[in-house]
Design an enzyme around this catalytic site. Sequence first.
Site, mmCIF file in Angstrom:
data_model
loop_
_atom_site.group_PDB
_atom_site.id
_atom_site.type_symbol
_atom_site.label_atom_id
_atom_site.label_comp_id
_atom_site.label_asym_id
_atom_site.label_seq_id
_atom_site.Cartn_x
_atom_site.Cartn_y
_atom_site.Cartn_z
ATOM 1 N N HIS A 129 0.550 -1.259 0.064
ATOM 2 C CA HIS A 129 0.061 0.009 0.001
ATOM 3 C C HIS A 129 0.834 1.185 0.043
ATOM 4 O O HIS A 129 2.034 1.035 0.089
ATOM 5 C CB HIS A 129 -1.107 0.030 1.176
ATOM 6 N N CYS B 142 2.815 -5.049 6.526
ATOM 7 C CA CYS B 142 2.661 -4.783 5.295
ATOM 8 C C CYS B 142 3.873 -4.335 4.663
ATOM 9 O O CYS B 142 4.795 -3.914 5.270
ATOM 10 C CB CYS B 142 1.305 -3.993 4.940
#
Length: 425
Positions: A288, A304
């Site tokens: 992301h 992440c």
Amino acid sequence: MTPLPVRPLLAALWLAFGMALPATAQTPDAPFTAAQIEAAQYDGGPLPAGRSALTAKVQLLLDRSGTSPGVIDGFKGGMSQSAIKAFERRTGLPQDGIMDPHVWNLLQSFAERPVTQSYTITEADAAGLAASIPTDYAEKALMPAMAHTSVAERLGERFHMDERFIEFLNPGVALVPGATIQVMAPNPPLRGQVTRIIIDKDNRRVAGYNARGQMMVDYPATIGSSATPSPEGVHNVRTVAINPNYTYNPDVNFRQEGNDRKLVIPPGPNGPVGTVWIGLTKPTYGIHGTPTPSQLFSNQSMGCVRLTNWDAEELAGMVAIGGTTVEFLDAGVTIADVTGSGTAVSPPVADIALPQDGTPAPATPEPSQPLALPEAVTADMPAADPAASAPAADAAIPSADPLSDALTDALPDGFVVPAPEAAQP
């Protein structure tokens, strides 16, 4: 003789020491202009220390090549060094991350047009800005959007620049509608299909390959942390969402002091996952964007993978649901190890002579093997068999990841929100 008080004495010693420093140490951030970036030429050796016009030019050319330096800020730093190293890997040069004539020569393929440009600020550039972004999630949830907080920040994302570098190149210019400023000139996002993503934890790089095994893009990244490491093994892209909101759930995610109920944080570039979410088949994990692109190499994530918003947007336009594998390398294993690239111990061509005193550059010898450089616009590639390009996906049940749990159940399998085509000034 009456002794000097301690504080004045220290101040006097500090002043004397500072006056004895060389001029370069006192002014490490000497000003330069867009015209000086255009005129900058490499004359050998590593990039200059601190901020320089040459480094800004090199960063822009690396950005155009698809080998991202992260934010363009003119500073010789970790992300620029990692980008040079990645560029050396993709072109068959020895990987040392140090600028040399071979790197400079190959970067000229991306210098076909000026590296800077003039831009006139519009009313839209100044519209919808947020006064500030609070840290408290309850306050975030009350805002209409996690919007940019200044014109400089908004234009920084558009031109891949640190917002402070925009102000540096335009001293004394108010960033208001109607003002014409000088900015960098990146290319439009690369297009094509990435069938394999390799995530290098040691070098903090994320590389995308097409079905023919050619590297198309390579980005700097924040990859997990010691407390919440990124996953292991090989997975697939499951969802892609552009400009997603973020659900804070203290029963599933982390718990912020004072907030014990579920909250929905509106979308925007300053949201927890930036402007893009690429969800993986490994539940709760994804690739992301980030609201702090200049801090990729100093930040930590909840497991992440964070990219700059513009790099994440480019990658989102190149992946395929179910057709792109995502391989997390073990510690100690690099992209070069698993691809067999970048293992050269000497350049593929003879030493390249650099022009001296304005004389024309000598002819560059041809390499014995062709050097694979990315195409400016890549044709769509056929989908690859994941088994042929990477190990089988890991089906293990994951541990919780507080940051990305918030988006896991909100997006159904195969959900895609297509990215709008970005207009280039």
